[in-house]
Design an enzyme around this catalytic site. Structure first.
Site, PDB file in Angstrom:
ATOM      1  N   HIS A   1      -8.756  36.328 -21.008  1.00 50.29           N
ATOM      2  CA  HIS A   1      -7.807  35.236 -20.818  1.00 50.29           C
ATOM      3  C   HIS A   1      -8.099  34.094 -21.781  1.00 50.29           C
ATOM      4  O   HIS A   1      -8.391  32.973 -21.380  1.00 50.29           O
ATOM      5  CB  HIS A   1      -7.855  34.741 -19.366  1.00 50.29           C
TER       6      HIS A   1
ATOM      7  N   HIS B   1     -12.617  35.174 -19.017  1.00 48.65           N
ATOM      8  CA  HIS B   1     -12.216  34.552 -20.279  1.00 48.65           C
ATOM      9  C   HIS B   1     -13.090  34.925 -21.475  1.00 48.65           C
ATOM     10  O   HIS B   1     -12.742  34.629 -22.619  1.00 48.65           O
ATOM     11  CB  HIS B   1     -12.162  33.030 -20.154  1.00 48.65           C
TER      12      HIS B   1
ATOM     13  N   ASP C   1      -2.620  25.647 -21.670  1.00 50.60           N
ATOM     14  CA  ASP C   1      -3.409  26.483 -20.765  1.00 50.60           C
ATOM     15  C   ASP C   1      -4.858  26.007 -20.824  1.00 50.60           C
ATOM     16  O   ASP C   1      -5.292  25.415 -21.819  1.00 50.60           O
ATOM     17  CB  ASP C   1      -3.321  27.959 -21.177  1.00 50.60           C
TER      18      ASP C   1
ATOM     19  N   GLU D   1      -9.069  27.223 -19.688  1.00 51.05           N
ATOM     20  CA  GLU D   1     -10.037  28.157 -19.119  1.00 51.05           C
ATOM     21  C   GLU D   1     -11.146  27.326 -18.493  1.00 51.05           C
ATOM     22  O   GLU D   1     -11.453  26.215 -18.989  1.00 51.05           O
ATOM     23  CB  GLU D   1     -10.595  29.099 -20.176  1.00 51.05           C
TER      24      GLU D   1
ATOM     25  N   ASP E   1      -3.021  33.079 -24.575  1.00 52.92           N
ATOM     26  CA  ASP E   1      -2.160  32.969 -23.398  1.00 52.92           C
ATOM     27  C   ASP E   1      -1.003  32.014 -23.661  1.00 52.92           C
ATOM     28  O   ASP E   1       0.124  32.242 -23.205  1.00 52.92           O
ATOM     29  CB  ASP E   1      -2.966  32.493 -22.188  1.00 52.92           C
TER      30      ASP E   1
ATOM     31  N   GLU F   1     -18.956  35.920 -13.305  1.00 54.15           N
ATOM     32  CA  GLU F   1     -17.608  36.357 -12.940  1.00 54.15           C
ATOM     33  C   GLU F   1     -16.539  35.613 -13.740  1.00 54.15           C
ATOM     34  O   GLU F   1     -15.489  36.175 -14.065  1.00 54.15           O
ATOM     35  CB  GLU F   1     -17.353  36.195 -11.442  1.00 54.15           C
TER      36      GLU F   1
END
Length: 225
Positions: free
Chosen positions: A151, A58, A8, A10, A156, A53
């Site tokens: 996140h 995250h 994953d 970010e 994750d 944002e």
């Protein structure tokens, strides 16, 4: 035994074509579709600002990433960890797009899309017309989400590893021995950590989505009722 990598990322935003960058990469090694305990995780200086944002999603700010290595400084370690094996991610096209943009910037070859396994596609095939975000799948499979306040890529990955086992058929699919990732000893896989046995009751939103999906089918042989 088959080795694959579940991973994953970010990022600072949604589109690498407009200058968004990777700020975190996390990856877990799977053998025969089960976690071995070996992992890779790094925070990266994106060499740009981190919009508010994105930070809300995250949890990382520009200050958190000051002094962290740049992508070009960790690329060799990352490529060594993933090897030539299958790459599994949720909404994998997003992660592949960002990593390939970073690899191009670093003068490296892009990841072959033929290595991609997208668990979002798998979930949509298994649960058509229903919400299939990582959170929704964890709730559907009774996987504990209490630690997921943002996140975080490594968390994750750990959640997705449990989801992936379930999408591949659950404990019966991989019943057997796997390496524990520390001393090479084999251990019996016991299923997702903190897994709760629950009766899955679809929400009204999920039922409505399913009804809408069925209505689009030609001569459906079943209904949502």
């Amino acid at each position: 035994m088959k080795r694959s990598i579940l991973f994953d990322t970010e990022t600072t935003g949604l589109d690498p074509a407009t200058g968004d960058r990777v700020i975190e990469i996390a990856a877990l090694e799977l053998v025969s579709d089960l976690p071995t305990g070996k992992s890779f995780r790094v925070l990266i200086d994106p060499e740009r600002d981190v919009p508010e944002e994105a930070s809300r999603v995250h949890g990382f700010t520009a200050a958190d990433l000051q002094g962290k290595p740049k992508f070009a400084e960790v690329v060799d370690e990352f490529l060594s960890f993933i090897g030539d094996d299958q790459l599994i991610a949720h909404n994998a096209r997003f992660d592949f797009g960002f990593l390939n943009a970073e690899l191009k910037r670093a003068g490296r070859k892009p990841l072959d899309l033929g290595r991609m396994v997208d668990t979002l596609d798998m979930a949509r095939e298994r649960f058509p017309g229903m919400p299939n975000s990582l959170d929704a799948l964890c709730r559907r499979f009774g996987i504990d989400l209490s630690a997921r306040t943002t996140h975080n890529a490594l968390l994750d990955c750990k959640l997705l590893a449990d989801v992936y086992v379930e999408l591949m058929g659950g404990r019966q699919h991989g019943l057997g021995l796997v390496a524990d990732g520390t001393n090479g000893h084999a251990v019996m896989y016991e299923g997702p950590v903190n897994r709760r046995v629950v009766r899955v009751v679809p929400t009204q939103e999920e039922l409505a989505a399913h009804r809408a999906f069925v209505e689009e089918l030609k001569e459906p042989v079943w209904t949502a009722e």
